[in-house]
Write a protein that holds these residues in place. Structure first.
Motif, PDB file in Angstrom:
ATOM      1  N   ASN A   1       3.302   1.321  -2.524  1.00 41.20           N
ATOM      2  CA  ASN A   1       3.016   0.095  -1.787  1.00 41.20           C
ATOM      3  C   ASN A   1       2.765   0.359  -0.307  1.00 41.20           C
TER       4      ASN A   1
ATOM      5  N   LEU B   1      -0.787   1.560  -0.205  1.00 41.56           N
ATOM      6  CA  LEU B   1      -1.711   0.448  -0.447  1.00 41.56           C
ATOM      7  C   LEU B   1      -1.749  -0.513   0.746  1.00 41.56           C
ATOM      8  N   GLU B   2      -0.600  -0.707   1.382  1.00 45.71           N
ATOM      9  CA  GLU B   2      -0.554  -1.590   2.550  1.00 45.71           C
ATOM     10  C   GLU B   2      -1.380  -1.031   3.705  1.00 45.71           C
TER      11      GLU B   2
ATOM     12  N   TRP C   1      -1.368  -4.292  -4.905  1.00 45.90           N
ATOM     13  CA  TRP C   1      -0.252  -4.347  -3.959  1.00 45.90           C
ATOM     14  C   TRP C   1       0.612  -5.570  -4.219  1.00 45.90           C
TER      15      TRP C   1
END
Length: 112
Positions: A71, A74-75, A54
């Motif tokens: 992202n 992934l966050e 990330w």
């Protein structure tokens, strides 16, 4: 007369406090222990593995649209331990899922 009214109000408030305590005591601590295990053995290792990817992709988010979607996903995994902590403190019966609020919409829009 005002003393009796004060006593009645006090008794009513103490009954409400007892009801609130009963609701808090109804939580099952077994779920809290289960979510602690999920936190230690699943959520933290996943978040740790995802953090470096990330972080590496973060500067390129505005260059390529797909990286923004990745992202966001992934966050959500990166913040999953926060949801585990909430489930532990509440002894929640629900599995503490990662919060895919933005990422699911953007992922489905990108794939369609």
């Amino acid at each position: 007369a005002s003393d009796q009214r004060t006593i009645r109000i006090f008794k009513k408030e103490s009954k409400n406090k007892n009801k609130r305590k009963e609701k808090k005591m109804a939580k099952n601590p077994v779920f809290g222990l289960l979510w602690i295990l999920v936190l230690f053995f699943i959520a933290w290792p996943v978040a740790g593995a995802v953090a470096s990817v990330w972080l590496l992709l973060q500067p390129f988010e505005h260059l390529i649209d797909f990286i923004k979607t990745v992202n966001d996903f992934l966050e959500a995994l990166l913040t999953w331990p926060r949801e585990c902590g909430r489930a532990i403190s509440e002894c929640s019966r629900e599995f503490p899922k990662p919060q895919f609020n933005r990422s699911q919409n953007s992922l489905s829009n990108t794939l369609v």
